[in-house]
Design a protein around this motif. Structure first.
Motif, short mmCIF file in Angstrom:
data_model
loop_
_atom_site.label_atom_id
_atom_site.label_comp_id
_atom_site.label_asym_id
_atom_site.label_seq_id
_atom_site.Cartn_x
_atom_site.Cartn_y
_atom_site.Cartn_z
N ASP A 9 45.62 -12.16 -14.64
CA ASP A 9 44.48 -13.11 -14.32
C ASP A 9 44.97 -14.57 -13.89
O ASP A 9 45.94 -15.29 -14.84
CB ASP A 9 43.46 -13.11 -15.38
N ILE A 10 44.44 -15.35 -12.96
CA ILE A 10 45.07 -16.72 -12.46
C ILE A 10 43.79 -17.59 -12.47
O ILE A 10 44.29 -18.87 -12.45
CB ILE A 10 45.57 -16.54 -11.07
N VAL A 11 42.70 -17.29 -12.97
CA VAL A 11 41.53 -17.75 -13.28
C VAL A 11 41.58 -18.65 -14.68
O VAL A 11 41.33 -19.61 -14.97
CB VAL A 11 40.14 -17.24 -13.10
N ILE A 12 41.62 -17.69 -15.76
CA ILE A 12 42.00 -17.86 -17.15
C ILE A 12 43.10 -17.05 -17.54
O ILE A 12 43.05 -15.95 -17.46
CB ILE A 12 40.72 -17.38 -17.81
N GLY A 36 48.49 -5.67 -14.31
CA GLY A 36 48.22 -6.11 -12.89
C GLY A 36 46.79 -6.25 -12.73
O GLY A 36 46.36 -6.58 -11.45
N SER A 37 45.79 -6.55 -13.53
CA SER A 37 44.44 -6.68 -13.32
C SER A 37 44.20 -8.19 -13.16
O SER A 37 44.85 -8.93 -13.89
CB SER A 37 43.50 -6.07 -14.26
N TYR A 38 43.27 -8.42 -12.52
CA TYR A 38 42.98 -9.86 -12.40
C TYR A 38 41.66 -10.44 -13.14
O TYR A 38 41.39 -9.82 -14.43
CB TYR A 38 42.64 -10.45 -10.90
N HIS A 39 40.95 -11.37 -12.67
CA HIS A 39 39.94 -12.26 -13.60
C HIS A 39 38.97 -11.16 -13.95
O HIS A 39 38.49 -10.93 -14.89
CB HIS A 39 39.53 -13.29 -12.80
N CYS A 40 38.15 -10.22 -12.97
CA CYS A 40 37.25 -9.41 -12.87
C CYS A 40 37.69 -8.04 -13.06
O CYS A 40 37.95 -7.40 -12.07
CB CYS A 40 36.44 -9.45 -11.93
N ILE A 41 37.92 -7.43 -14.28
CA ILE A 41 38.43 -6.19 -14.38
C ILE A 41 37.58 -5.02 -14.23
O ILE A 41 37.87 -3.97 -14.01
CB ILE A 41 38.99 -6.17 -15.98
N LEU A 42 36.31 -5.29 -13.79
CA LEU A 42 35.51 -4.24 -13.46
C LEU A 42 35.09 -4.28 -12.13
O LEU A 42 34.13 -3.55 -11.71
CB LEU A 42 34.17 -4.21 -14.54
N GLU A 43 35.58 -5.04 -11.43
CA GLU A 43 35.30 -5.27 -9.89
C GLU A 43 36.37 -5.75 -9.21
O GLU A 43 37.01 -6.64 -9.56
CB GLU A 43 34.04 -6.30 -9.73
#
Length: 68
Positions: A9-12, A36-43
């Motif tokens: 996540d690079i947002v938070i 490897g997941s980013y800010h929105c883990i469900l989308e």
């Protein structure tokens, strides 16, 4: 308390969720970091990663709502 966070996540920054987890006084707390997941883990992630997060949520809810 259930905290879910993508470790890419690079947002938070994921350290915020780690800090929240460490500071929470609840004895019933879980922190799940998704590699490897980013800010929105469900989308916007792979289907496999999204289903992993959904399954983690359902398993946590099942464990916390099953009659005793």
């Amino acid at each position: 308390m259930l905290i879910l966070h993508g470790d890419a996540d690079i947002v938070i920054d994921p350290t915020v969720s780690k800090f929240l987890y460490e500071q929470a006084t609840s004895q019933d707390k879980t922190l799940k970091l998704y590699p490897g997941s980013y800010h929105c883990i469900l989308e916007g992630d792979t289907d496999e990663n999204i289903f992993t997060a959904i399954n983690d949520i359902v398993a946590w809810l099942d464990a916390h709502t099953t009659p005793k």
